[in-house]
Design an enzyme around this catalytic site. Structure first.
Site, PDB file in Angstrom:
ATOM      1  N   GLU A   1      44.518  41.586  39.503  1.00  0.00           N
ATOM      2  CA  GLU A   1      44.223  40.678  39.037  1.00  0.00           C
ATOM      3  C   GLU A   1      43.244  39.072  38.408  1.00  0.00           C
ATOM      4  OE1 GLU A   1      42.492  40.358  34.373  1.00  0.00           O
ATOM      5  OE2 GLU A   1      44.058  39.549  34.805  1.00  0.00           O
TER       6      GLU A   1
ATOM      7  N   ASP B   1      50.439  39.904  38.593  1.00  0.00           N
ATOM      8  CA  ASP B   1      50.032  38.605  39.358  1.00  0.00           C
ATOM      9  C   ASP B   1      49.752  37.621  38.476  1.00  0.00           C
ATOM     10  OD1 ASP B   1      47.023  39.730  38.952  1.00  0.00           O
ATOM     11  OD2 ASP B   1      46.446  38.542  39.874  1.00  0.00           O
TER      12      ASP B   1
HETATM   13 ZN    ZN Z   1      45.630  38.709  32.573  1.00  0.00          ZN
END
Ligand code: ZN
Length: 418
Positions: A184, A88
């Site tokens: 994340e 992401d």
């Molecule tokens: Zn990163």
């Protein structure tokens, strides 16, 4: 190392991956937080399989995992090493229609991004450019989006390393585990990560910055939510009745110590950072990041917030002000320092790749911090990018190549030294 080249270079992989929008989203109720992350996750599982990672799969949460079997005759005492990157990109800047631009043979000076000439990478602000990267090819976006080197550089590096292992059976290694994770950037990357099932002894995230960097110390991180319930009355009849939640919120934010913010601190200093607010006059909320490398510092900052809320409560007795604090992650250095091989072998691998290792504290979190506390010790290695979460994000091609070599050497060092 004399290696057979891969069918696709790390640059070509990287360029393909950044063109897939995988922006994650805070406050989403689904996991992964955005549907679009599935596109890259599924694609990576398929690519791993086509590279020969037979068991590569993506689970119902979006985690892509796969294993490369050991090629050593006696591997009983070789630890299984994992390599992890997140797919992401930051919710802060759009990751849609990313147009990667390669600036070949960098010769010093600022880099102006072609799609928006107001976006300039300053050689003064990013000294590694002139200090280390002269002659390299620098990849940026066109200046209208982020690039997504955080962390598609890491993804491309791991994928290229996988192909390198497959094409070079002479490179000795124990069992290697691969994982690509969603979300994340919103602090949820390891939420459903099954450390037991992954079954690595140790792991490295490829999610760091400049060439040679090793990171293993993170902030202790807490998130404070302050919710304000005011009293809503039509402004025409409001005298003595209306209690404006936005004014209360502003009052709280102005009381936060200015010398204790990300923009006024560096290195090992902690901070309080209001970063998200929302509301109308009747109801408002603000989120504040609490960060410090030491727990004492966290307690001190929690107390400061508590005191501010108390003071403001006293000024607005008709409002309800709630302060709620949750833990996000803890400093990963303590458990990691108990296993010296982790950092020693990483340094060795970086040297073998022809770079100079150096350690740096992480003024932010990585999934490695959380994984470390879930039982999988996971320092973070350089992926090459800088200026993350901005339109001037950039990464040198040759540093990505060094990262690939580092992964390959690291697996070999673990197999050699055990
Ligand atoms: Zn990163």
């Amino acid at each position: 190392m004399n290696l057979k080249p891969c069918t696709e270079s790390v640059l070509d992989r990287f360029k393909r991956y950044v063109q897939i929008d995988t922006q994650s989203e805070e406050d989403s109720r689904s996991y992964p937080s955005t549907e679009k992350q599935w596109v890259l996750l599924k694609m990576l599982a398929g690519e791993l399989r086509s590279l020969g990672v037979e068991d590569a799969d993506v689970d119902k949460y979006g985690y892509v995992t796969g294993a490369i079997p050991s090629n050593m005759p006696d591997d009983s005492d070789i630890p299984t090493i994992g390599f992890i990157a997140h797919v992401d990109t930051s919710p802060a800047i759009t990751g849609k229609n990313v147009k990667p631009v390669v600036h070949p043979d960098y010769q010093g000076g600022d880099i102006v991004l072609p799609g928006d000439p107001t976006q300039i990478i300053s050689a003064d602000e990013y000294p590694n450019l002139e200090k280390q990267y002269i002659g390299m090819d620098i990849v940026t976006s066109d200046g209208t989006t982020l690039l997504g080197a955080d962390d598609k550089a890491g993804v491309a590096e791991i994928m290229t390393a996988v192909e390198t292992f497959m094409r070079n059976p002479d490179v000795k290694h124990g069992e290697i585990k691969i994982a690509f994770t969603p979300d994340e950037e919103i602090g949820q990357g390891t939420k459903y990560f099954d450390v037991k099932k992954f079954a690595a002894d140790f792991a490295y995230t490829m999610d760091g910055g400049p060439l040679g960097e090793i990171e293993f110390e993170t902030f202790n991180a807490f998130l404070a939510r302050i919710c304000i319930q005011g009293v809503g009355v039509h402004p025409g009849y409001a005298k003595g009745k209306l209690v404006n939640a936005i004014r209360i919120l502003a009052d709280i934010v102005t009381r936060l110590p200015k010398g204790m913010s990300p923009e006024t601190t560096e290195e090992r200093e902690g901070y309080l950072h209001p970063y998200d607010f929302d509301g109308q006059s009747e109801e408002a909320a603000v989120k504040v990041l609490i960060r410090d490398f030491e727990m004492d510092g966290i307690e001190q900052k929690k107390a400061i917030l508590g005191k501010i809320v108390e003071e403001v409560r006293a000024l607005y007795p008709k409002a309800a002000i709630d302060l709620d604090i949750e833990e996000q992650y803890l400093n990963m250095s303590y458990p990691i320092e108990r296993e010296p091989r982790l950092l020693e072998y990483a340094r060795e691998a970086i040297r073998r790749a022809g770079a100079e290792p150096h350690t740096k504290v992480i003024r932010g979190g990585t999934d490695g911090a959380r994984l470390t506390y879930m039982g999988l010790l996971t320092p973070n290695l350089f992926a090459g990018g800088e200026a993350f979460h901005s339109k001037i994000e950039w990464v040198p091609v040759q540093v990505m190549e060094k990262a690939v070599e580092t992964i390959v050497h690291l697996a070999a060092v673990w197999a050699e030294k055990r």
